[in-house]
Design a protein around this motif. Structure first.
Motif, PDB file in Angstrom:
ATOM      1  N   ALA B  42     -57.981 -27.888  -4.631  1.00 28.92           N
ATOM      2  CA  ALA B  42     -58.720 -27.175  -3.188  1.00 28.92           C
ATOM      3  C   ALA B  42     -60.408 -27.682  -3.810  1.00 28.92           C
ATOM      4  O   ALA B  42     -61.102 -28.490  -3.639  1.00 28.92           O
ATOM      5  CB  ALA B  42     -58.637 -25.637  -3.204  1.00 28.92           C
ATOM      6  N   ARG B 154     -61.432 -31.083  -3.445  1.00 23.96           N
ATOM      7  CA  ARG B 154     -60.561 -31.152  -2.502  1.00 23.96           C
ATOM      8  C   ARG B 154     -60.116 -32.752  -3.254  1.00 23.96           C
ATOM      9  O   ARG B 154     -59.345 -33.906  -2.287  1.00 23.96           O
ATOM     10  CB  ARG B 154     -61.395 -31.708  -1.250  1.00 23.96           C
ATOM     11  CG  ARG B 154     -61.762 -30.662  -0.077  1.00 23.96           C
ATOM     12  CD  ARG B 154     -60.490 -29.618   0.210  1.00 23.96           C
ATOM     13  NE  ARG B 154     -60.863 -28.461   0.789  1.00 23.96           N
ATOM     14  CZ  ARG B 154     -60.458 -26.973   1.049  1.00 23.96           C
ATOM     15  NH1 ARG B 154     -58.975 -27.192   0.431  1.00 23.96           N
ATOM     16  NH2 ARG B 154     -60.924 -26.231   0.952  1.00 23.96           N
ATOM     17  N   THR B 175     -57.122 -35.075  -0.494  1.00 22.35           N
ATOM     18  CA  THR B 175     -56.636 -34.566   0.816  1.00 22.35           C
ATOM     19  C   THR B 175     -57.436 -34.826   2.174  1.00 22.35           C
ATOM     20  O   THR B 175     -57.327 -34.179   2.597  1.00 22.35           O
ATOM     21  CB  THR B 175     -55.963 -32.737   0.134  1.00 22.35           C
ATOM     22  OG1 THR B 175     -57.747 -31.760   0.556  1.00 22.35           O
ATOM     23  CG2 THR B 175     -55.660 -33.431  -1.081  1.00 22.35           C
ATOM     24  N   GLU B 176     -58.817 -34.688   2.048  1.00 23.47           N
ATOM     25  CA  GLU B 176     -58.998 -34.954   2.960  1.00 23.47           C
ATOM     26  C   GLU B 176     -59.317 -36.662   3.468  1.00 23.47           C
ATOM     27  O   GLU B 176     -58.925 -36.553   4.936  1.00 23.47           O
ATOM     28  CB  GLU B 176     -61.054 -34.600   3.367  1.00 23.47           C
ATOM     29  CG  GLU B 176     -60.973 -32.711   3.262  1.00 23.47           C
ATOM     30  CD  GLU B 176     -62.829 -32.165   1.921  1.00 23.47           C
ATOM     31  OE1 GLU B 176     -63.180 -33.297   2.442  1.00 23.47           O
ATOM     32  OE2 GLU B 176     -62.749 -31.327   3.010  1.00 23.47           O
ATOM     33  N   ARG B 205     -49.885 -19.656  -3.755  1.00 26.95           N
ATOM     34  CA  ARG B 205     -49.032 -20.938  -2.866  1.00 26.95           C
ATOM     35  C   ARG B 205     -49.397 -22.132  -3.489  1.00 26.95           C
ATOM     36  O   ARG B 205     -49.140 -23.260  -2.815  1.00 26.95           O
ATOM     37  CB  ARG B 205     -48.874 -20.068  -2.094  1.00 26.95           C
ATOM     38  CG  ARG B 205     -47.899 -19.300  -2.050  1.00 26.95           C
ATOM     39  CD  ARG B 205     -47.021 -19.216  -0.580  1.00 26.95           C
ATOM     40  NE  ARG B 205     -46.483 -18.030  -0.283  1.00 26.95           N
ATOM     41  CZ  ARG B 205     -46.659 -17.000   0.323  1.00 26.95           C
ATOM     42  NH1 ARG B 205     -47.521 -17.205   1.575  1.00 26.95           N
ATOM     43  NH2 ARG B 205     -46.326 -15.577   0.237  1.00 26.95           N
ATOM     44  N   ASN B 206     -51.032 -22.354  -4.081  1.00 27.75           N
ATOM     45  CA  ASN B 206     -50.977 -24.107  -4.246  1.00 27.75           C
ATOM     46  C   ASN B 206     -51.379 -23.908  -5.698  1.00 27.75           C
ATOM     47  O   ASN B 206     -51.757 -25.491  -5.719  1.00 27.75           O
ATOM     48  CB  ASN B 206     -52.915 -24.123  -3.864  1.00 27.75           C
ATOM     49  CG  ASN B 206     -53.625 -22.824  -4.710  1.00 27.75           C
ATOM     50  OD1 ASN B 206     -52.952 -21.871  -5.106  1.00 27.75           O
ATOM     51  ND2 ASN B 206     -54.658 -23.006  -4.768  1.00 27.75           N
ATOM     52  N   GLU B 427     -38.708 -33.281   5.059  1.00 30.18           N
ATOM     53  CA  GLU B 427     -40.010 -33.017   5.203  1.00 30.18           C
ATOM     54  C   GLU B 427     -40.248 -32.104   3.785  1.00 30.18           C
ATOM     55  O   GLU B 427     -39.480 -31.467   3.370  1.00 30.18           O
ATOM     56  CB  GLU B 427     -40.312 -31.181   6.135  1.00 30.18           C
ATOM     57  CG  GLU B 427     -39.811 -31.846   7.596  1.00 30.18           C
ATOM     58  CD  GLU B 427     -41.473 -31.677   8.257  1.00 30.18           C
ATOM     59  OE1 GLU B 427     -42.524 -30.958   7.589  1.00 30.18           O
ATOM     60  OE2 GLU B 427     -41.954 -32.263   9.385  1.00 30.18           O
ATOM     61  N   ASP B 429     -41.322 -28.470   3.574  1.00 29.98           N
ATOM     62  CA  ASP B 429     -40.428 -27.661   3.469  1.00 29.98           C
ATOM     63  C   ASP B 429     -38.782 -27.405   3.274  1.00 29.98           C
ATOM     64  O   ASP B 429     -38.534 -26.698   2.235  1.00 29.98           O
ATOM     65  CB  ASP B 429     -40.850 -27.121   4.780  1.00 29.98           C
ATOM     66  CG  ASP B 429     -42.034 -26.385   4.971  1.00 29.98           C
ATOM     67  OD1 ASP B 429     -43.107 -26.440   3.726  1.00 29.98           O
ATOM     68  OD2 ASP B 429     -42.053 -25.503   5.815  1.00 29.98           O
ATOM     69  N   ASP B 475     -49.802 -37.778   6.567  1.00 37.26           N
ATOM     70  CA  ASP B 475     -51.738 -37.477   6.647  1.00 37.26           C
ATOM     71  C   ASP B 475     -51.890 -36.726   5.114  1.00 37.26           C
ATOM     72  O   ASP B 475     -51.012 -36.574   4.290  1.00 37.26           O
ATOM     73  CB  ASP B 475     -52.607 -36.915   7.534  1.00 37.26           C
ATOM     74  CG  ASP B 475     -51.762 -35.978   7.717  1.00 37.26           C
ATOM     75  OD1 ASP B 475     -51.482 -34.275   6.475  1.00 37.26           O
ATOM     76  OD2 ASP B 475     -52.404 -34.802   9.021  1.00 37.26           O
ATOM     77  N   HIS B 477     -53.024 -34.259   3.858  1.00 38.72           N
ATOM     78  CA  HIS B 477     -52.086 -33.291   3.545  1.00 38.72           C
ATOM     79  C   HIS B 477     -50.920 -32.704   3.181  1.00 38.72           C
ATOM     80  O   HIS B 477     -51.036 -32.544   2.292  1.00 38.72           O
ATOM     81  CB  HIS B 477     -53.344 -32.264   5.308  1.00 38.72           C
ATOM     82  CG  HIS B 477     -52.264 -30.812   5.097  1.00 38.72           C
ATOM     83  ND1 HIS B 477     -53.408 -29.757   4.539  1.00 38.72           N
ATOM     84  CD2 HIS B 477     -51.572 -29.821   5.511  1.00 38.72           C
ATOM     85  CE1 HIS B 477     -52.766 -28.466   4.094  1.00 38.72           C
ATOM     86  NE2 HIS B 477     -50.796 -28.840   4.897  1.00 38.72           N
ATOM     87  N   TYR B 478     -50.629 -33.388   4.094  1.00 39.40           N
ATOM     88  CA  TYR B 478     -48.807 -33.560   3.698  1.00 39.40           C
ATOM     89  C   TYR B 478     -48.514 -33.983   2.521  1.00 39.40           C
ATOM     90  O   TYR B 478     -47.059 -34.219   1.939  1.00 39.40           O
ATOM     91  CB  TYR B 478     -48.405 -34.324   4.894  1.00 39.40           C
ATOM     92  CG  TYR B 478     -47.840 -33.174   6.252  1.00 39.40           C
ATOM     93  CD1 TYR B 478     -46.531 -32.166   5.684  1.00 39.40           C
ATOM     94  CD2 TYR B 478     -48.784 -33.570   7.351  1.00 39.40           C
ATOM     95  CE1 TYR B 478     -46.480 -31.728   7.059  1.00 39.40           C
ATOM     96  CE2 TYR B 478     -48.386 -32.489   7.990  1.00 39.40           C
ATOM     97  CZ  TYR B 478     -47.000 -31.167   8.068  1.00 39.40           C
ATOM     98  OH  TYR B 478     -46.930 -30.436   9.549  1.00 39.40           O
ATOM     99  N   ARG B 480     -50.625 -34.145  -0.065  1.00 40.68           N
ATOM    100  CA  ARG B 480     -50.236 -32.923  -0.979  1.00 40.68           C
ATOM    101  C   ARG B 480     -49.484 -32.060  -1.233  1.00 40.68           C
ATOM    102  O   ARG B 480     -48.743 -31.565  -2.356  1.00 40.68           O
ATOM    103  CB  ARG B 480     -51.722 -31.705  -0.905  1.00 40.68           C
ATOM    104  CG  ARG B 480     -51.281 -30.957  -1.752  1.00 40.68           C
ATOM    105  CD  ARG B 480     -53.005 -29.877  -1.366  1.00 40.68           C
ATOM    106  NE  ARG B 480     -53.139 -28.612  -1.644  1.00 40.68           N
ATOM    107  CZ  ARG B 480     -53.835 -27.831  -1.939  1.00 40.68           C
ATOM    108  NH1 ARG B 480     -54.932 -27.797  -0.706  1.00 40.68           N
ATOM    109  NH2 ARG B 480     -53.312 -26.434  -1.757  1.00 40.68           N
ATOM    110  N   MET B 481     -48.420 -31.721  -0.169  1.00 39.03           N
ATOM    111  CA  MET B 481     -47.649 -30.706  -0.051  1.00 39.03           C
ATOM    112  C   MET B 481     -46.432 -31.781  -0.121  1.00 39.03           C
ATOM    113  O   MET B 481     -45.547 -30.801  -1.169  1.00 39.03           O
ATOM    114  CB  MET B 481     -47.192 -30.222   1.633  1.00 39.03           C
ATOM    115  CG  MET B 481     -48.288 -29.682   1.965  1.00 39.03           C
ATOM    116  SD  MET B 481     -48.726 -27.771   1.318  1.00 39.03           S
ATOM    117  CE  MET B 481     -50.207 -27.937   1.480  1.00 39.03           C
TER     118      MET B 481
END
Ligand code: FAD
Ligand code: SF4
Ligand code: SF4
Lengths: 72, 579
Positions: B42, B154, B175-176, B205-206, B427, B429, B475, B477-478, B480-481
């Motif tokens: 971040a 980032r 992540t960008e 949560r990160n 996913e 999640d 992408d 961002h995802y 990273r997730m």
């Protein structure tokens, strides 16, 4: 859920909220020079964006966005 | 994908922008390292637990406090697992670090005559108070920049680079933009924090065990992953943290009968008891069917609520928004639960903050946290970060630049981007929720039994083999997730394996091994990768070198003993039976 709304009429496009967000939820709309919520589901309800926005354009609420299992 | 960014000739690479990493970067510069880079997935100072710290720092003041008592309590409350050499360094350093932070512009609560104002919160030590974690960290970020630290925001680090057995840097992606970042460094300080599972309570949560997972893949030895003492927090509001302030100010924990229960296990401190005891007390209420539990703050005086508004402004704003705080009063009880598991382990580390990989140092929450009073939490991040940075700079001054193998880089790039290449994958999640469901029930990691630990491990192994290889991202961002979800699953496996390995009750209670066994278990459980296998072992605490040692005995764990006295349990054939 955390971040609920960015009031576009108040947003001056300073990008402070985007720089601060630890979860990479907020992005800048380069054309309109406004911040927007892109990845709501990953918001951690930390309220940091609301706190640092110099224009008070952001509203957060302390409600879970994803279901987190209870321990009992 | 766009071209990579390569940063060469780094003396000290600091991975993670919390308080530990930022102190490491500052001290590496002060120790003479000319090229210090600090990277965060971040932004440095605006992420991790540090930026959401709940306003209090447990501090030893050499001119006010009793050192022998501090050592004794810290060692005792670590169940003798703490490194007493590092504890001594910590007590030597912590007051100087506080004063340094004061000089960097961190705003502390002060008395009218300009001294640090200290309050009693959880535990026995008085704490200094700072105003807002994110404001504290903003001052630290500014100090790092002024000292000449080069900050890279980032960029998520996915793997550690090694050469000939030593640390050689790291690799990650933006992540960008999705660009690859390669960092070639003479020494590395890993300060990515703990392994939280995106559970209850905002602010962590990160922090998803990325550093521990990368270290595991690089063959570094980890330790203490059986330690999983969770915090407690609100069941239905996404609000946190602040428990030290709440319980310190007189918040009460009550069960469904309206009765206080913490005093069963700690008659002296009651709700202000340490987390390990508080979470067990909550779990036992659940086991006895006395939930829901509540935090009752309605009796707390307005002046104390006003102080909370200064020291922990974010959670107080949230409680106002939820209608729980009106003016300077808490007006409702809050339903209260144990939060999701937190992995309190980390990289095995010596008293020079060296890991088992030469040139790789660690500090803060990336080290095993042993006990609530020693070199842990914010004060631990300060003292360990500062020393790790200094020692890493010393190491860097003595070694040649690393030799990076293109094959290694190619392999890591492949792994990094695999989720972006998949179609019809899973996913992040889904993986996250499945792991949470396996680990979160109170009777898996708080009240433990082999059968339940094994069942949870089987679940997590299924997720590891069946779902993690199919993680998909759309992408950067995802991406990273996806990596976070994979790392959470790996950390969950290591935690459950480690918990099964420890066959006694120490920091956590086992129903099937209710004894605290100083004859056998004054050891940290270790985990290391051996090809595709996870190798478990134990690192004995070198008690022969230390002043304080436990009695060589095996006794019923004091918390089980308290439960037995109250008629809540009995012990039969070496196992706990519930009344
Ligand atoms: C909500 C909360 C409140 C707390 N309140 C207090 C308190 O009041 N007092 C106290 O003493 N302790 C408190 N603690 C504990 C304390 O905050 C932590 O022990 C301490 O902040 C740890 O600091 P750290 O620098 O080791 O890790 P962190 O502050 O967690 O920093 C880790 C950093 O690493 C970064 N990172 C992670 N993975 C990667 C990756 N793959 N690539 C790049 N960067 C990465 C993260 O973004 C983060 O910035 C609290 C903890 C929490 C969760
Ligand atoms: S901080 Fe506020 S004003 Fe600045 S971009 Fe974000 S919403 Fe707009
Ligand atoms: S509440 Fe926190 S995580 Fe959510 S958008 Fe705002 S800064 Fe980001």
């Amino acid at each position: 859920m955390g971040v609920r709304k960015i009031d576009v009429s108040m947003c001056t496009g300073c990008a402070i909220c985007v720089d601060y967000c630890p979860m990479d939820v907020l992005k800048m709309d380069g054309e309109r020079q406004k911040a927007f919520i892109k990845y709501l589901r990953d918001c951690q309800s930390c309220f940091l964006c609301e706190r640092v926005c110099p224009e008070n354009a952001i509203t957060c609420i302390p409600v879970y966005e994803r279901r987190i299992p209870l321990p009992w | 994908m766009a071209d990579e960014v390569v940063m060469r000739d780094i003396d000290v690479l600091v991975i993670g922008g919390g308080l530990a990493g930022t102190f490491a970067a500052i001290k590496a510069r002060e120790a003479g390292a000319s090229h210090v880079v600090q990277v965060d997935k971040a932004s440095v100072g605006r992420s991790g637990c540090s930026a959401f710290g709940a306003g209090v720092i447990r501090t030893f003041f050499p001119h006010e406090d009793d050192r022998d008592k501090a050592v004794y309590e810290s060692v005792l409350r670590s169940h003798f697992l703490c490194d007493q050499e590092r504890l001594a360094q910590h007590l030597d350093d912590v007051y100087d670090r506080i004063r340094e932070m004061d000089s960097f512009g961190v705003e502390f609560e002060k008395t009218p005559d300009g001294k640090f104002d200290r309050i009693l919160a959880r535990g026995i030590y008085r704490r200094v108070m700072f105003r807002g974690g994110y404001r504290m960290m903003e001052a630290m970020r500014k100090a790092a920049i002024e000292k000449g630290v080069k900050i890279v925001d980032r960029v998520m680090v996915t793997d550690l680079l090694t050469d000939g057995g030593g640390a050689a840097g790291a690799i990650g992606f933006s992540t960008e933009s999705g660009q690859v970042y390669e960092f070639y460094a003479r020494s590395v300080v890993l300060a990515t924090g703990r392994g939280f599972m995106k559970g209850r309570r905002p602010g962590h949560r990160n922090v998803t065990g990325d550093g521990m997972a990368a270290a595991y893949r690089a063959g570094v030895t980890l330790a203490g992953l059986d330690s999983a003492v969770p915090n407690t927090g609100p069941a239905h509001y996404d609000i946190g943290p602040g428990n030290n302030m709440y319980l310190g100010a007189g918040g009460l924990l009550v069960n469904s009968d309206g009765r206080r229960f913490a005093e069963t296990f700690d008659p002296a401190l009651k709700e202000r008891t340490e987390l390990g005891i508080l979470s067990v007390a909550c779990a036992i209420e659940a086991r006895r069917g006395r939930t829901p539990l509540y935090l009752d703050m309605t009796g707390v005086e307005p002046e104390k609520v006003q102080r909370m508004k200064r020291v922990i402004p974010l959670p107080l704003m949230m409680y106002e928004r939820a209608g729980v705080v009106v003016g300077d009063r808490f007006v409702k009880r809050i339903e209260w639960v144990i939060e999701g598991p937190s992995c309190n382990g980390g990289l095995l580390v010596n008293s020079r903050y060296e890991t088992t990989l030469p040139g790789l140092f660690t500090c803060g929450d990336t080290m095993p946290a042993v006990g609530p009073e020693g070199q842990t939490a914010l004060p631990g991040a300060m003292t360990s970060g500062a020393r790790a940075g200094k020692y890493a700079a010393g190491y860097a001054s003595e070694v040649p630049p690393p030799k990076i193998s293109r094959e290694q880089v190619a392999e890591f790039r492949e792994r990094m981007f695999a989720p972006l290449k998949r179609r019809d994958g899973i996913e992040p999640d889904q993986v996250l929720l499945s792991v949470q469901e396996a680990l979160m029930p109170y009777d898996v990691l708080v009240l433990r039994h082999e059968e339940r630990l094994k069942a949870a491990l089987q679940e997590v192994e299924g997720i590891w083999h069946g779902q993690v290889p199919l993680l998909q991202a759309y992408d950067p961002h995802y991406l990273r997730m996806a990596h976070e979800a994979g790392n959470i699953a790996l950390v969950a496996r290591m935690m459950l394996e480690s918990a099964l390995y420890r066959r006694e009750s120490r920091e956590s209670l086992r129903e099937d091994y209710p004894y605290l066994d100083h004859t056998e278990w004054v050891k940290l459980v270790t985990v290391k990768r051996d090809g595709d296998r996870m190798e478990l072992g134990a690192a004995p605490v070198p008690l022969e070198r230390y002043k304080l040692r436990p009695p060589v005995e095996k006794v019923l764990h004091p918390l089980w003993r308290a439960a037995e006295k109250q008629g809540i349990i009995r012990v039969e054939n070496g196992s706990v039976k519930w009344a």
